[in-house]
Design a protein around this motif. Sequence first.
Motif, PDB file in Angstrom:
ATOM      1  N   GLU A   1      11.636 -11.990   7.963  1.00  0.00           N
ATOM      2  CA  GLU A   1      10.791 -11.200   7.063  1.00  0.00           C
ATOM      3  C   GLU A   1      10.813  -9.737   7.483  1.00  0.00           C
ATOM      4  OE1 GLU A   1       6.038 -10.868   5.881  1.00  0.00           O
ATOM      5  OE2 GLU A   1       6.811 -12.653   6.893  1.00  0.00           O
ATOM      6  N   ASP A   2      10.960  -8.831   6.500  1.00  0.00           N
ATOM      7  CA  ASP A   2      10.925  -7.408   6.818  1.00  0.00           C
ATOM      8  C   ASP A   2       9.636  -7.065   7.561  1.00  0.00           C
ATOM      9  OD1 ASP A   2      13.370  -6.915   5.693  1.00  0.00           O
ATOM     10  OD2 ASP A   2      12.616  -5.835   3.946  1.00  0.00           O
ATOM     11  N   GLY A   3       9.751  -6.084   8.465  1.00  0.00           N
ATOM     12  CA  GLY A   3       8.594  -5.659   9.236  1.00  0.00           C
ATOM     13  C   GLY A   3       7.867  -4.494   8.586  1.00  0.00           C
ATOM     14  N   LEU A   4       7.057  -3.813   9.364  1.00  0.00           N
ATOM     15  CA  LEU A   4       6.218  -2.722   8.878  1.00  0.00           C
ATOM     16  C   LEU A   4       6.901  -1.383   9.082  1.00  0.00           C
ATOM     17  CD1 LEU A   4       2.772  -3.827  10.393  1.00  0.00           C
ATOM     18  CD2 LEU A   4       3.669  -4.316   8.106  1.00  0.00           C
ATOM     19  N   THR A   5       6.894  -0.555   8.042  1.00  0.00           N
ATOM     20  CA  THR A   5       7.271   0.835   8.200  1.00  0.00           C
ATOM     21  C   THR A   5       6.141   1.580   8.912  1.00  0.00           C
ATOM     22  OG1 THR A   5       6.254   1.568   6.135  1.00  0.00           O
ATOM     23  CG2 THR A   5       8.520   0.737   6.004  1.00  0.00           C
ATOM     24  N   THR A   6       6.346   2.848   9.185  1.00  0.00           N
ATOM     25  CA  THR A   6       5.275   3.629   9.804  1.00  0.00           C
ATOM     26  C   THR A   6       4.047   3.674   8.913  1.00  0.00           C
ATOM     27  OG1 THR A   6       6.770   4.978  11.137  1.00  0.00           O
ATOM     28  CG2 THR A   6       4.631   5.922  10.620  1.00  0.00           C
ATOM     29  N   VAL A   7       4.234   3.914   7.622  1.00  0.00           N
ATOM     30  CA  VAL A   7       3.092   3.936   6.698  1.00  0.00           C
ATOM     31  C   VAL A   7       2.424   2.569   6.653  1.00  0.00           C
ATOM     32  CG1 VAL A   7       2.468   4.076   4.248  1.00  0.00           C
ATOM     33  CG2 VAL A   7       3.821   5.891   5.293  1.00  0.00           C
ATOM     34  N   ASP A   8       3.215   1.504   6.560  1.00  0.00           N
ATOM     35  CA  ASP A   8       2.647   0.146   6.573  1.00  0.00           C
ATOM     36  C   ASP A   8       1.853  -0.099   7.850  1.00  0.00           C
ATOM     37  OD1 ASP A   8       3.958  -0.474   4.170  1.00  0.00           O
ATOM     38  OD2 ASP A   8       5.724  -1.244   5.211  1.00  0.00           O
ATOM     39  N   ALA A   9       2.409   0.341   8.984  1.00  0.00           N
ATOM     40  CA  ALA A   9       1.739   0.150  10.265  1.00  0.00           C
ATOM     41  C   ALA A   9       0.393   0.863  10.278  1.00  0.00           C
ATOM     42  CB  ALA A   9       2.624   0.647  11.404  1.00  0.00           C
ATOM     43  N   CYS A  10       0.373   2.097   9.771  1.00  0.00           N
ATOM     44  CA  CYS A  10      -0.894   2.845   9.722  1.00  0.00           C
ATOM     45  C   CYS A  10      -1.909   2.135   8.841  1.00  0.00           C
ATOM     46  CB  CYS A  10      -0.636   4.260   9.215  1.00  0.00           C
ATOM     47  SG  CYS A  10       0.300   5.305  10.351  1.00  0.00           S
ATOM     48  N   GLU A  11      -1.472   1.645   7.691  1.00  0.00           N
ATOM     49  CA  GLU A  11      -2.386   0.926   6.803  1.00  0.00           C
ATOM     50  C   GLU A  11      -2.937  -0.315   7.484  1.00  0.00           C
ATOM     51  OE1 GLU A  11       0.139   0.239   3.448  1.00  0.00           O
ATOM     52  OE2 GLU A  11      -0.368   2.141   2.478  1.00  0.00           O
ATOM     53  N   ALA A  12      -2.077  -1.026   8.218  1.00  0.00           N
ATOM     54  CA  ALA A  12      -2.515  -2.244   8.899  1.00  0.00           C
ATOM     55  C   ALA A  12      -3.478  -1.932  10.048  1.00  0.00           C
ATOM     56  CB  ALA A  12      -1.297  -3.007   9.414  1.00  0.00           C
ATOM     57  N   ILE A  13      -3.215  -0.816  10.754  1.00  0.00           N
ATOM     58  CA  ILE A  13      -4.124  -0.425  11.845  1.00  0.00           C
ATOM     59  C   ILE A  13      -5.480  -0.032  11.276  1.00  0.00           C
ATOM     60  CG2 ILE A  13      -4.543   1.345  13.597  1.00  0.00           C
ATOM     61  CD1 ILE A  13      -1.464   1.315  14.073  1.00  0.00           C
ATOM     62  N   ILE A  14      -5.494   0.777  10.218  1.00  0.00           N
ATOM     63  CA  ILE A  14      -6.758   1.171   9.593  1.00  0.00           C
ATOM     64  C   ILE A  14      -7.492  -0.051   9.056  1.00  0.00           C
ATOM     65  CG2 ILE A  14      -7.750   2.422   7.629  1.00  0.00           C
ATOM     66  CD1 ILE A  14      -5.544   4.541   8.059  1.00  0.00           C
ATOM     67  N   GLY A  15      -6.739  -1.015   8.553  1.00  0.00           N
ATOM     68  CA  GLY A  15      -7.344  -2.230   8.010  1.00  0.00           C
ATOM     69  C   GLY A  15      -7.787  -3.222   9.071  1.00  0.00           C
ATOM     70  N   GLY A  16      -7.523  -2.923  10.340  1.00  0.00           N
ATOM     71  CA  GLY A  16      -7.955  -3.801  11.421  1.00  0.00           C
ATOM     72  C   GLY A  16      -7.092  -5.029  11.618  1.00  0.00           C
ATOM     73  N   HIS A  17      -5.841  -4.989  11.147  1.00  0.00           N
ATOM     74  CA  HIS A  17      -4.975  -6.167  11.197  1.00  0.00           C
ATOM     75  C   HIS A  17      -4.016  -6.172  12.385  1.00  0.00           C
ATOM     76  CE1 HIS A  17      -6.590  -6.783   7.252  1.00  0.00           C
ATOM     77  NE2 HIS A  17      -5.963  -5.740   6.743  1.00  0.00           N
ATOM     78  N   ILE A  18      -3.988  -5.094  13.166  1.00  0.00           N
ATOM     79  CA  ILE A  18      -3.051  -4.982  14.279  1.00  0.00           C
ATOM     80  C   ILE A  18      -3.810  -5.121  15.596  1.00  0.00           C
ATOM     81  CG2 ILE A  18      -1.387  -3.492  15.444  1.00  0.00           C
ATOM     82  CD1 ILE A  18      -0.450  -4.641  12.754  1.00  0.00           C
TER      83      ILE A  18
END
Length: 773
Positions: A449-466
Amino acid sequence: MTQPPSKEPGPEIEPYRGPAGGWGSVTSLVRQAKRAKRPASVMPGLAQQNKPHGFACVSCAWAKPADPHPAEFWENGAKATFWELTSDRATPDFFAQHTLEELKTFDDYELEMTGRLTHPMRYDRVTDRYVPVDWDEAFAEIGRELAAVRQEDPKTAIFYASGRASLETSYMYALFARLYGNNNLPDSSNMCHESTSVALPEVIGVPVGTVRLPDFDQADALFFFGQNPGVNSPRLLHPLQEAVRRGATIVTFNPLRERGLERFTNPQSPVEMVTRHETVISSQYHQVKAGGDIAALAGLCKAVLAADDASMAKSTGGVLDRAFITEHCHGFEDFRAFIQSTAWDAIEKESGLTRTALESAARVYCRAKAVIGIYGMGLTQHKRGVETIQMLTNFLFLRGNIGRPGAGVCPVRGHSNVQGQRTVGISEKTKLVPLDRLAEQYGFEPPREDGLTTVDACEAIIGGHIKAFVGLGGNFLRAVPETEAMEAAWPRMRLTVQIATKLNRSHLINGEVAYLLPCLGRTEVDRQESGPQAVTIEDSTSCIHGSKGFHAPASEHLLSEPRIVAGIAKATLPANANVPWDAWTADYARIRDAIEATYPKIFTDFNKRMWTPGGFDKPLPARERRFETETGKANFKVPSALSASFAEDGPDILRLMTLRSNGQFNTTIYEYTDRFRGVDGTRKVLFLNEKDIARFGLSDGQRVTLETAVDDGVTRRVADLRVTAYNIPEGCCAGYYPECNPLIPLWQHAERSKVPAAKSIPVRILAGGSTEP
């Protein structure tokens, strides 16, 4: 050190009237050498910078010639070497004197000036300080934490990489992430040239440029778009000067008039230095509106098609390369129809340029037999960055300027190995990685499965998922958009690990468990079990070079990046007899053997070829007019709109571009000086057209606040910016990166590539503050 280092005096802002290079460059180097406090031990190494059997510059990624100049470095490259080899040290005693809250009062420059990190450090939340820790203990705890996250959900960990790490380190790091169980490998390319990696495969079949350094000796014309060699890739000024001297024409499209594309005095020429002779670089300089490059390129194409029609009417053979278009291209008729239906009024409005100016530039193109199209982040960091790059290839296709000596598309990368990292597996996109080969080679099933781009990573961190973040270099929190939300969300992660050479802002905001791990720099001797080691990097022109350090390490407690990656991996993952972490770190030649086994077409005889003068070439089928696209041809692409910008024109809306000064590289601030723009002693500057200053009722020197002009429920502001009159298109403004990053909404990114749209941010000016005397 108990107090922040004193800032330079200022601010002083006066127009700079000199050329790029020249005595200004020499003076800057002398100042940086003194600041490093160790020029005597550094100078011998500079003689080997970017040369065969020397070391590759830690800053720009520009090509390294087989026959180098006596000094194959320029101002910012030497600054990067002085910066890395400073005699200042950030020791455990320094951290014992300062809480992280205190260190947060230091600005970026002050943090860097604390010096090289010397010991592995663990964050003590009770005292709010970093405390020293043994390497084995650090690896053990990091491994326990990562293993716990992996057991719960491996996709909640991120493995970020800046563009500095070698091919060897990058290969190990990417393999570690996939053995861990995800493809969450965002990197600095996601923030700059990911638009290139998306655009070019669709139209020419490779994700990189097609130009090699010798092509500059054969080009008749060079068209620049949104790239500033005087600051970002100064060694490029050498081939540009040589091209001009032999009669090539350079045409530039850039909102600001950058000195490196205007005038240049070669510091390595005694005659030029004594006589102060200046070479005029660009014969035409068109100040396109921010986000207006699609329209400008449409105007160029429209003028070329009109010239072809006129030539055909006179039976003089036409202007287009019909043989190339017929044999090698797909989609030309649809593109021609789009250009013919696009009115000049719309082109002029969106580009900010006149029809006359665009037709003048097109005449240069039509006369030239071989043309190079050069671009930087002025094209990639827009809403339609992908389409803008594809418009540039459309333009080049019209006259067959791909796969011909002296011609091609040339994206200029930033960090010195950001392109190479992608070549050996640092990518969140699974289609770019030979997963089946990795599975066979290392006996595991890679995540598909494709991973997270930098923008995706930021969204996931802000969302509390990382839950875990490992950073291989860089200054992630300062480099990304949405600064306020990112800094607020960051401490909610369980584990943060930063591998670095110097202190930066990202090290001051930590997860529940946090480590700061100091590594060797590329300029330093890397001695392992089998002896001194060398590493490899890939430059912007897809040539691969060896690099070996020359200077004693800053501390006996430093480990190399491969050693650190291996230490964390071994502590985290179950044993795998197919992955020889210890053998790799003992002898990096064995890592190169592994890279060759994974990528045999690219790295055949890797260890034998790594010291080839000028580097050895990575295969590029498009250079041979073999286009490995879905159609098997070079594809014309029709853009969806003429404007690439998020910012719509309005009476109170400006298009903000973020810029580097010539006193920085990426987020690293070497000094408070931007010589080419006449700024000294400050980075809190807002460059504005004089007419806009008058229109908004402002005055030069007044302090203002910028606010992002979007309605999404979030207030984004940067305060205390000094209004500074500058030659910039009306309706546009500019400020420094990363100081203006808080103004970029995370959702304002390039379509499909997700590169933050930092070159045309819609903003409003909120007047207020004082006027400087």
